[in-house]
Design a protein around this motif. Sequence first.
Motif, PDB file in Angstrom:
ATOM      1  N   PRO A  27       0.564  -1.199  -0.162  1.00 35.46           N
ATOM      2  CA  PRO A  27       0.232  -0.184   0.046  1.00 35.46           C
ATOM      3  C   PRO A  27       0.672   1.132   0.120  1.00 35.46           C
ATOM      4  O   PRO A  27       1.704   1.283   0.415  1.00 35.46           O
ATOM      5  N   PRO A  28       0.405   2.174  -0.596  1.00 40.29           N
ATOM      6  CA  PRO A  28       1.480   3.482  -1.149  1.00 40.29           C
ATOM      7  C   PRO A  28       1.728   4.461   0.588  1.00 40.29           C
ATOM      8  O   PRO A  28       3.124   4.154   0.865  1.00 40.29           O
ATOM      9  N   GLU A  29       1.039   3.888   1.460  1.00 36.87           N
ATOM     10  CA  GLU A  29       1.932   4.030   3.362  1.00 36.87           C
ATOM     11  C   GLU A  29       2.831   3.550   3.333  1.00 36.87           C
ATOM     12  O   GLU A  29       4.050   4.101   4.324  1.00 36.87           O
ATOM     13  N   LEU A  30       3.849   2.457   2.694  1.00 37.29           N
ATOM     14  CA  LEU A  30       4.336   1.605   2.812  1.00 37.29           C
ATOM     15  C   LEU A  30       5.759   1.550   2.208  1.00 37.29           C
ATOM     16  O   LEU A  30       6.666   1.025   2.252  1.00 37.29           O
ATOM     17  N   ARG A  31       4.720   2.188   1.043  1.00 41.45           N
ATOM     18  CA  ARG A  31       6.392   2.024  -0.281  1.00 41.45           C
ATOM     19  C   ARG A  31       7.548   2.400   0.223  1.00 41.45           C
ATOM     20  O   ARG A  31       8.474   2.165   0.081  1.00 41.45           O
ATOM     21  N   HIS A  32       7.304   3.147   0.567  1.00 40.72           N
ATOM     22  CA  HIS A  32       8.814   4.855   1.109  1.00 40.72           C
ATOM     23  C   HIS A  32       9.663   3.281   1.409  1.00 40.72           C
ATOM     24  O   HIS A  32      11.116   3.373   2.250  1.00 40.72           O
ATOM     25  N   GLN A  33       9.580   2.696   2.984  1.00 38.23           N
ATOM     26  CA  GLN A  33      10.108   1.887   4.070  1.00 38.23           C
ATOM     27  C   GLN A  33      10.930   0.968   2.794  1.00 38.23           C
ATOM     28  O   GLN A  33      11.905   0.462   3.147  1.00 38.23           O
TER      29      GLN A  33
END
Length: 98
Positions: A27-33
């Motif tokens: 999901p978008p909220e985990l892509r940075h990690q």
Amino acid sequence: MQYRPTATELLTTLAELLEDTLLPALPPELRHQARVGAHLARLLERELRLGPETARREREARADLDPADEAELWAALVEIVRADLSIAKPGYDAWEGE
């Protein structure tokens, strides 16, 4: 196991897994990690692969420096930073400016 993968091969595979397989599925909220994890794996892989060469270049740059010779000190500093950049930010080590 006779032909086990090297640490650099494992780190490359981990980065590819994070970027190519997991990142699109997250999901978008985990892509940075996932991007940060892949970047760290690639940085560590370069450090393992280039670290000994970088250390040698730094030792050679520091050898027999005359602290009074500013041009010599500048050349040594450029060589040391170039060696570090080859690991941390590939491509930036090709800088030829002042």
